[in-house]
Every structure is written in structure tokens, then in C-alpha cells.
Write an enzyme that holds these catalytic residues in place. Structure first.
Site, short mmCIF file in Angstrom:
data_model
loop_
_atom_site.label_atom_id
_atom_site.label_comp_id
_atom_site.label_asym_id
_atom_site.label_seq_id
_atom_site.Cartn_x
_atom_site.Cartn_y
_atom_site.Cartn_z
N HIS A 1 -7.59 -5.71 -0.72
CA HIS A 1 -6.38 -4.94 -0.45
C HIS A 1 -5.68 -5.41 0.83
O HIS A 1 -4.46 -5.46 0.89
CB HIS A 1 -6.73 -3.46 -0.34
CG HIS A 1 -5.54 -2.57 -0.10
ND1 HIS A 1 -4.50 -2.48 -1.00
CD2 HIS A 1 -5.22 -1.76 0.95
CE1 HIS A 1 -3.59 -1.63 -0.53
NE2 HIS A 1 -4.01 -1.19 0.65
N ASP A 2 -6.45 -5.75 1.85
CA ASP A 2 -5.86 -6.18 3.12
C ASP A 2 -5.17 -7.54 3.03
O ASP A 2 -4.63 -8.02 4.02
CB ASP A 2 -6.94 -6.24 4.20
CG ASP A 2 -7.00 -4.96 5.02
OD1 ASP A 2 -6.21 -4.03 4.73
OD2 ASP A 2 -7.84 -4.88 5.95
N ASP B 1 -8.74 -6.24 -4.94
CA ASP B 1 -8.22 -4.97 -4.40
C ASP B 1 -8.84 -3.82 -5.19
O ASP B 1 -8.49 -3.58 -6.35
CB ASP B 1 -6.69 -4.95 -4.51
CG ASP B 1 -6.05 -3.78 -3.78
OD1 ASP B 1 -6.75 -2.78 -3.55
OD2 ASP B 1 -4.86 -3.87 -3.44
N ARG C 1 -11.73 6.52 8.98
CA ARG C 1 -11.26 5.13 9.08
C ARG C 1 -12.32 4.16 8.57
O ARG C 1 -12.00 3.19 7.88
CB ARG C 1 -10.92 4.81 10.53
CG ARG C 1 -10.40 3.40 10.76
CD ARG C 1 -9.14 3.13 9.96
NE ARG C 1 -8.49 1.91 10.40
CZ ARG C 1 -7.42 1.37 9.82
NH1 ARG C 1 -6.89 1.98 8.78
NH2 ARG C 1 -6.88 0.27 10.27
N SER D 1 0.84 -1.19 0.00
CA SER D 1 0.00 0.00 0.00
C SER D 1 0.88 1.25 0.00
O SER D 1 1.69 1.42 -0.91
CB SER D 1 -0.95 -0.04 1.21
OG SER D 1 -1.98 0.90 1.08
#
Length: 363
Positions: A343-344, A310, A215, A146
């Protein structure tokens, strides 16, 4: 699963690099970077770059494992018996490196909202200076995901002869308009908080609500819809439909609310904003004739890893980067990891992709 036992206690500290001229032309005085250093000091060095809300504690301790402890440890994919691993808290961060919380030498007060804008290249230049002061002039590898992957690409361009290989993970050669759009919503959430005060908020009156919302916005882009749907399955909370709009009816709401409150307890809103701005500016082709031309400046092999689903950093863009690098005479490999984490994925399921790094390091 690999063991989470570190080879030896990690050393932590700060490196002072003095003044640093930023891309903007502004000069930061008395710059210091916080770091974690694991493994033998005479072993080949691997530099790890962290993501948006990460920090220097990639390995951590037995009691408090770092954010990549499942990847970097004794006998693990990146073996701290064989390699020395260093990670810095980025310039502009809030875990010990010079950032908005630091004292401005000109005023004797914290910078807060007066901190200058940064770029990814500024972060990399600061890390380079810190490594020089630690006596490190060569790197076995540079890797990160990232925001960390953005730094990895700039490392390969700015200091092409310093490393043997780079691993850009869950990143793209430039940040897309789609990703910038989400960053803008997060930015508006923080700056619209009643406690924002143009970034001059006090410790007792933080824009916590805005940061929490920012967040939550990020969390829904980091993972896939299938993962959320399967994990929560429309399960309701004990309150059910409730009597107030502020009550969480579904478990997914409780989860996001928890994540929002959690980040507000450990991360500085100003740092969040400055790092978002740096991510927005990420484009390896800026001032270099385009991202394709910039790839010609990279001399080390590239091992790129992307993750299915992602949204922010589509693996297809990373594959395109490696294809272009190869066409320009470079050596680049692309690997797509099948995952529901999106993405994580770069923070979990190390058994599915850690060997890709391990095999390359062993070559």
C-alpha cells in the site's frame, strides 16, 4: 532521481468557507481549510488529496520536503513550472483545518470528542467551497492515494464537469470489511487508553499509548511481509532477549515502537478516529444504486493506479472499477505497479509510476 527543488516558494494559508451542512444533516459553522499552493497562479490547477496522516504539505520546501515532493516539483512528473498544485488539509484534520482541535463557536471551547462524524463526501464538498473562494472553477486533474484516492473518486462523482481527469491511487470503490476490521482494532486501542476520557482529554494527558498502538497496527498493513522480512531479517536489538516484556528484542519491534511514538508527537488522536470513521463509510455506491451504477456519474477519464501486495486496497478491485467504467461508456485505464512496498507504494518509488501521471497530463 528527480530533483527536490521546488519551482517557487509555496504559499500556505487558510480559506474560510462559512457554514457547511454535512451528510448527517448537522451544520458546522465557521469552517476553514488550511492549504498549500505551489506553482504559478495562472497555471492549470491540479488538486492533490492526502492520506490518513498526511496534511496539506504535499510539496513542502527545500528544507522540509512535502510527502509527495518526489512526485511534484520543478521539472518532476508533476511539474510546478507548468502546473499549479493545491492541497488541503482535510476537514476533520489536525494541521490547520476545522477539526476536533478547533473551537466550537457555540461553546467557545475546542470540539474534541464532540466533533460531528464526517464522510468523504463532506471533505470533498468542503474543498469545493474552498476552491470557489480561491477563484478556481476548473481543475486539470484531481489525484490522491488511500484516503486521498477515496476523495478523488467522490470528486469525479460529485463534480463531474470540474476536472479533465482523475487519478484514484491505492484505493477501492468502497472500504472492505477486512480494512474496516483493522480500523476497528485501532479505534479500540485509542478509546481503551486510560487517558481517552471520551475524547475530552487534555493536551497534557493525551491517549498517546492508544494512538501509538493504532499506528503500529496500520504500519504492518501498509507494507508487505517480504519487505519487512528482508529489511529486518530477525535482527535482534542490543538488549537481546532482555529481562522485561516491555523491552524490544527484535529490530522490527524497535521500528514499530518508534513509528508509534512518532505519530503521537504530531497527530491528534481525535482526528485519527474521525478520519478512520470517514474511511469506514467510504462507498461511492451508497445512495446511488451501488458502486457500479455510481461510475456512470463520472464524466472525466479515470487513470487508476494500484500497487502489488496492497492488503487494504487490492489492485484487483481497482482494475475491476476501470473495467466496469469502460463497460458503461466511460474512459478508464488501470495500471498495476510492481513493488515490495504494498500500500505504501504510492509514497515511494516515484520513478516506477510517476510517468503514468506525467504522460496523461501531457495528452
Amino acid at each position: 532521481m528527480r530533483p527536490l527543488t521546488v519551482a517557487s516558494p509555496s504559499k500556505t494559508g487558510n480559506v474560510t468557507i462559512g457554514s457547511l451542512q454535512l451528510e448527517s444533516g448537522k451544520v458546522l459553522q465557521d469552517v476553514s481549510l488550511a492549504y498549500e499552493r505551489s506553482g504559478s497562479l495562472d497555471a492549470p490547477v491540479i488538486l492533490v488529496c492526502h492520506a490518513l496522516t498526511g496534511n496539506q504539505y504535499a510539496v513542502g520546501t527545500d528544507d522540509t520536503p512535502g510527502w509527495w515532493a518526489g512526485l511534484i516539483n520543478q521539472g518532476s512528473y508533476i511539474d510546478t513550472n507548468k502546473y499549479q498544485v493545491i492541497s488541503f488539509n482535510v476537514l476533520g484534520g489536525c494541521d490547520g483545518s476545522t477539526g476536533p482541535l478547533s473551537e466550537n463557536p457555540e461553546t467557545g471551547k475546542p470540539y474534541k470528542g464532540d466533533f460531528p462524524f464526517l464522510t468523504i463526501r463532506d471533505m470533498v464538498n468542503a474543498q469545493y467551497e474552498a476552491l470557489q473562494r480561491l477563484g478556481i472553477t476548473h481543475l486539470k486533474a484531481v489525484l490522491g492515494g488511500s484516503l486521498g484516492g477515496m476523495q478523488v473518486m467522490e470528486w469525479g462523482i460529485l463534480y463531474p464537469d470540474m476536472m479533465d481527469v482523475i487519478f484514484p491511487i491505492a484505493a477501492t470503490p468502497y472500504l472492505s470489511d477486512y480494512a474496516i476490521a483493522f480500523n476497528n482494532i485501532a479505534r479500540v486501542a485509542i478509546t481503551s487508553d486510560p487517558n481517552w476520557n471520551n475524547g475530552q482529554y487534555s493536551h497534557d494527558s493525551l491517549p498517546e499509548s492508544g494512538l501509538s498502538i493504532a499506528r503500529m497496527i496500520g504500519m504492518i498493513t501498509y507494507r508487505t511481509d517480504n519487505l519487512f522480512n528482508d529489511r529486518f531479517s530477525r535482527e535482534q536489538t542490543e538488549t537481546g532477549i532482555g529481562e522485561s516484556h516491555k523491552e524490544a528484542t527484535y529490530q522490527i519491534e524497535s521500528y514499530l515502537n518508534y513509528q508509534g511514538k512518532k505519530i503521537a508527537q504530531r497527530f491528534d488522536p481525535n482526528s485519527y478516529l474521525y478520519l478512520l470513521r470517514a474511511m469506514d463509510s467510504h462507498d461511492i455506491g451508497r445512495g446511488r444504486g451501488g458502486w457500479q451504477q455510481a461510475l456512470s456519474l463520472i464524466r472525466s477519464p479515470i487513470v487508476a493506479i494500484g500497487f502489488e501486495g496492497d492488503l487494504l486496497y487490492p489492485p484487483s478491485k481497482l482494475e475491476l472499477l476501470t473495467n466496469e467504467a469502460n463497460q458503461r461508456g466511460g474512459k478508464a485505464d488501470f495500471h498495476k505497479v510492481n513493488t515490495r512496498f504494498g500500500h505504501d507504494g504510492f509514497l515511494v518509488e516515484f520513478e516506477n509510476w510517476g510517468n503514468l501521471i506525467q504522460n496523461q497530463l501531457n495528452e
